[in-house]
Design a protein around this motif. Structure first.
Motif, PDB file in Angstrom:
ATOM      1  N   PRO A  16       0.813  -1.225   0.000  1.00 52.29           N
ATOM      2  CA  PRO A  16       0.000   0.000   0.000  1.00 52.29           C
ATOM      3  C   PRO A  16       0.841   1.267   0.000  1.00 52.29           C
ATOM      4  CG  PRO A  16       0.002  -0.996   2.183  1.00 52.29           C
ATOM      5  CD  PRO A  16       0.701  -1.965   1.278  1.00 52.29           C
ATOM      6  N   ARG A  17       0.315   2.285  -0.658  1.00 49.88           N
ATOM      7  CA  ARG A  17       0.990   3.582  -0.690  1.00 49.88           C
ATOM      8  C   ARG A  17       0.499   4.455   0.458  1.00 49.88           C
ATOM      9  NH1 ARG A  17      -0.423   4.321  -7.084  1.00 49.88           N
ATOM     10  NH2 ARG A  17       1.215   2.964  -7.932  1.00 49.88           N
ATOM     11  N   ARG A  18       1.357   5.351   0.880  1.00 52.06           N
ATOM     12  CA  ARG A  18       0.965   6.312   1.901  1.00 52.06           C
ATOM     13  C   ARG A  18      -0.091   7.269   1.340  1.00 52.06           C
ATOM     14  NH1 ARG A  18       5.336   9.802   3.543  1.00 52.06           N
ATOM     15  NH2 ARG A  18       6.456   9.359   1.616  1.00 52.06           N
ATOM     16  N   PRO A  19      -0.900   7.898   2.199  1.00 55.92           N
ATOM     17  CA  PRO A  19      -1.889   8.853   1.699  1.00 55.92           C
ATOM     18  C   PRO A  19      -1.220   9.960   0.883  1.00 55.92           C
ATOM     19  CG  PRO A  19      -2.290   8.364   4.016  1.00 55.92           C
ATOM     20  CD  PRO A  19      -0.986   7.724   3.668  1.00 55.92           C
ATOM     21  N   VAL A  20      -1.893  10.390  -0.167  1.00 54.16           N
ATOM     22  CA  VAL A  20      -1.316  11.383  -1.070  1.00 54.16           C
ATOM     23  C   VAL A  20      -0.930  12.654  -0.327  1.00 54.16           C
ATOM     24  CG1 VAL A  20      -1.874  12.946  -2.976  1.00 54.16           C
ATOM     25  CG2 VAL A  20      -2.403  10.501  -3.158  1.00 54.16           C
ATOM     26  N   GLU A  21      -1.811  13.161   0.493  1.00 52.47           N
ATOM     27  CA  GLU A  21      -1.546  14.422   1.203  1.00 52.47           C
ATOM     28  C   GLU A  21      -0.306  14.333   2.085  1.00 52.47           C
ATOM     29  OE1 GLU A  21      -2.641  17.380   1.135  1.00 52.47           O
ATOM     30  OE2 GLU A  21      -4.444  17.261  -0.090  1.00 52.47           O
ATOM     31  N   VAL A  24       3.232  13.721  -0.580  1.00 55.95           N
ATOM     32  CA  VAL A  24       3.690  14.807  -1.451  1.00 55.95           C
ATOM     33  C   VAL A  24       4.384  15.910  -0.658  1.00 55.95           C
ATOM     34  CG1 VAL A  24       1.939  14.362  -3.211  1.00 55.95           C
ATOM     35  CG2 VAL A  24       1.471  16.022  -1.383  1.00 55.95           C
ATOM     36  N   ARG A  25       4.370  15.801   0.670  1.00 58.62           N
ATOM     37  CA  ARG A  25       5.060  16.800   1.486  1.00 58.62           C
ATOM     38  C   ARG A  25       6.488  16.386   1.820  1.00 58.62           C
ATOM     39  NH1 ARG A  25      -0.097  17.130   4.262  1.00 58.62           N
ATOM     40  NH2 ARG A  25       0.731  15.835   5.947  1.00 58.62           N
ATOM     41  N   GLU A  29      10.052   7.347   0.005  1.00 63.69           N
ATOM     42  CA  GLU A  29       9.348   6.420  -0.874  1.00 63.69           C
ATOM     43  C   GLU A  29       7.850   6.440  -0.578  1.00 63.69           C
ATOM     44  OE1 GLU A  29      11.119   2.532  -0.787  1.00 63.69           O
ATOM     45  OE2 GLU A  29      13.016   3.260  -1.592  1.00 63.69           O
ATOM     46  N   VAL A  30       7.065   6.209  -1.611  1.00 62.12           N
ATOM     47  CA  VAL A  30       5.620   6.412  -1.514  1.00 62.12           C
ATOM     48  C   VAL A  30       4.917   5.321  -0.713  1.00 62.12           C
ATOM     49  CG1 VAL A  30       5.575   7.651  -3.701  1.00 62.12           C
ATOM     50  CG2 VAL A  30       5.164   5.181  -3.692  1.00 62.12           C
ATOM     51  N   TYR A  31       5.594   4.220  -0.414  1.00 63.21           N
ATOM     52  CA  TYR A  31       4.922   3.093   0.224  1.00 63.21           C
ATOM     53  C   TYR A  31       4.894   3.204   1.745  1.00 63.21           C
ATOM     54  CZ  TYR A  31       5.381   1.159  -4.427  1.00 63.21           C
ATOM     55  OH  TYR A  31       5.309   0.968  -5.781  1.00 63.21           O
ATOM     56  N   VAL A  32       3.915   2.569   2.354  1.00 63.87           N
ATOM     57  CA  VAL A  32       3.784   2.563   3.811  1.00 63.87           C
ATOM     58  C   VAL A  32       4.915   1.734   4.404  1.00 63.87           C
ATOM     59  CG1 VAL A  32       2.331   1.906   5.764  1.00 63.87           C
ATOM     60  CG2 VAL A  32       1.282   2.790   3.670  1.00 63.87           C
ATOM     61  N   PRO A  33       5.776   2.322   5.217  1.00 62.86           N
ATOM     62  CA  PRO A  33       6.890   1.563   5.796  1.00 62.86           C
ATOM     63  C   PRO A  33       6.389   0.388   6.632  1.00 62.86           C
ATOM     64  CG  PRO A  33       7.213   3.923   6.123  1.00 62.86           C
ATOM     65  CD  PRO A  33       5.809   3.742   5.622  1.00 62.86           C
ATOM     66  N   GLY A 305       5.628  21.966  -5.595  1.00 63.30           N
ATOM     67  CA  GLY A 305       4.573  22.958  -5.431  1.00 63.30           C
ATOM     68  C   GLY A 305       4.191  23.693  -6.689  1.00 63.30           C
ATOM     69  N   ALA A 306       4.120  22.992  -7.820  1.00 63.68           N
ATOM     70  CA  ALA A 306       3.729  23.612  -9.084  1.00 63.68           C
ATOM     71  C   ALA A 306       2.293  24.128  -9.012  1.00 63.68           C
ATOM     72  CB  ALA A 306       3.856  22.604 -10.221  1.00 63.68           C
TER      73      ALA A 306
END
Length: 497
Positions: A16-21, A24-25, A29-33, A305-306
């Motif tokens: 699973p990926r971490r929540p987007v909010e 993006v901060r 890595e995007v995945y839940v450790p 932050g585009a």
């Protein structure tokens, strides 16, 4: 098979990926450790231990997938790590970066979601380092032969590790200030944290491989002189000659190649810069190119932050199911896939003029227009049909004060002096010419990876590195090599044609 009914009773579940909010901060890595390991046992149980496992054929490395799936399902991580490393030098890289053609070739994928091969591979690799199952493997004795490897991407590193372990003295030359090639400065941190790269480089140093950073062969070091210093040379510089977009307005300020943009963002993560000189912060960004590099630019721009980000893909939107006539199993199909970056852009609404995931499909760039200061302000595009013909009346303009060209690469750089100084022959498409033994027209000089094959996947790059190492070993010893050669230079991915 640990569970003969696993593929019938257990659904596919991915890391699973971490929540987007949240993600993006930061640049992690995007995945839940820690969320992968609890999933892996049941997912490995889904492997059917096929009598004819097409995942082997789909993977150029020939990974022993059913074997290490079975070992993981039995909780034998040490043996699983041994079988995984038997065919792949860097499974922690492929487990994070490869698009997994093995899963497209999984027999279960004929009518069900494939086994999560990529996730299992990643879990084994990480567990191997955590548990000490991947110690350095220095050679028992040295051969007295020397090899220079030019380029430290996955091909160069794989070739260097194999040749070092075979007993040869290997030095890797890298033009950048750090080892890793595109894995270092092309792949964003949120796709693969560089600690994984550092960990593997540390293993290679302990085995005896030498690294020479900040050294561009052809500019800082004469390539012909280097050839005379070593018994063999492997050219693994990659395909660094980027493709251009020859349309009106290309000369405007604010239009950059993806590989001018991505390395700066990576240098911020490395601590070299506080802010990227090409930061997308507050800017309207348009990315030309629908591939993985374009998606990397998308995720990077979102984190910077585009004001808006749009990605153009000249191809039409693919379907969600395999076209059995054009791309039958077990070939790798072109499907609509939602990368982490596209998921982020969609949820955050970064491209109000595009599809929900920030992509505009079947879109071709006509020209750029700018302001009185010569800065780009608009990208003019037109819709195209399946033959790339403009659809009448479909022209429109997107606001753009930062344009990133992610159009791929055509071959090795011809301007750095390496090719000319060695007198290397080229193929008509601009790649390095080589024979069936990976040898160039210059005795003792071998070519591998994207520099010779052309732009390809990381799993093919590592396979090329392993195969060229076997060829070099044969050249140095004058006999057979014990090193594996998973592919030949003319092998290509499976297709229906």
């Amino acid at each position: 098979m640990a569970d003969p009914k696993g593929f019938l009773t257990t659904p596919r579940r991915e890391w699973p990926r971490r929540p987007v909010e949240e993600r993006v901060r930061d640049w992690d890595e995007v995945y839940v450790p820690g969320a992968l390991l609890p999933l892996i046992g049941p997912q490995a149980d889904r492997c059917m231990d096929c009598g004819v496992p097409f995942c082997h054929e789909a993977c150029p490395l020939g990974n022993l997938i059913p074997e290490w799936n079975d070992l993981v399902s039995r909780d034998d991580w040490r043996a699983a790590a041994e079988r995984l490393h038997a065919t792949n030098n860097f499974p922690e890289f492929t487990g994070r970066l490869c698009p997994a053609p093995c899963e497209a070739g999984c027999v279960l994928a004929i009518n069900q979601p494939a086994v999560t091969i990529k996730n299992v591979e990643c879990a084994i690799a990480d567990r191997a380092f955590e548990e000490g199952f991947a110690p350095p493997a220095p050679p028992e004795r040295l051969s007295g032969r020397t090899v220079a490897v030019i380029g430290s991407g996955p091909t160069g590193l794989a070739a260097a590790q194999q040749l070092t372990r075979a007993g040869h003295t290997v030095a890797v030359y890298e033009r950048d200030d750090r080892i890793g090639g595109l894995m270092r400065y092309g792949i964003p941190e949120f796709k693969m944290e560089k600690r994984h790269l550092e960990r593997r480089i540390g293993q290679m140093r302990a085995e005896g491989t030498k690294f020479r950073t900040g050294t561009a062969v052809g500019r800082d070091v004469d390539a012909a002189a280097l050839r005379h210093r070593y018994d063999a040379v492997v050219i693994a510089t990659g395909a660094t000659a980027w493709r251009e977009l020859p349309v009106p307005g290309r000369e405007l300020t604010g239009i950059h190649q993806a590989m001018e943009y991505l390395p700066l963002a990576n240098r911020v993560c490395q601590g070299d810069l506080e802010v990227s000189p090409l930061s997308a912060a507050g800017r309207h960004v348009v990315i030309v190119g629908g591939g993985d590099t374009g998606a990397d630019c998308l995720g990077t721009a979102v984190r910077e932050g585009a004001a808006s980000v749009t990605q153009l893909d000249i191809y039409g939107r693919p379907g969600t199911k395999r076209d059995e006539d054009a791309e039958p199993w077990p070939t790798y199909p072109r499907l609509y896939r939602l990368s982490a970056a596209h998921e982020e852009a969609g949820e955050l609404g970064t491209a109000p003029s595009a599809d929900a995931d920030a992509r505009l499909f079947a879109a071709s760039t006509l020209r750029f227009s700018g302001d009185a200061d010569g800065r780009v302000r608009w990208l003019h595009l037109v819709e195209v049909d399946a033959e790339r013909r403009a659809v009448p009346g479909s022209e429109r303009a997107l606001p753009a004060d930062l344009v990133l060209l992610a159009l791929g690469f055509s071959g090795p750089d011809r301007e750095d002096g390496l090719i000319a100084q060695l007198g290397l022959e080229l193929e008509p498409r601009g790649t390095l010419a080589r024979d069936a033994g990976f040898a160039t027209n210059v005795p003792g000089v071998f070519a591998a990876g994207d520099a010779a094959r052309g732009q390809s996947l990381i799993v093919w790059a590592i396979a090329e590195g392993r195969a060229v190492a076997a060829a070099v070993d044969r050249h140095l010893t004058g006999g057979a090599s014990r090193l594996p050669a998973p592919i030949g230079p003319y092998d290509r991915p499976m297709t229906a044609r």
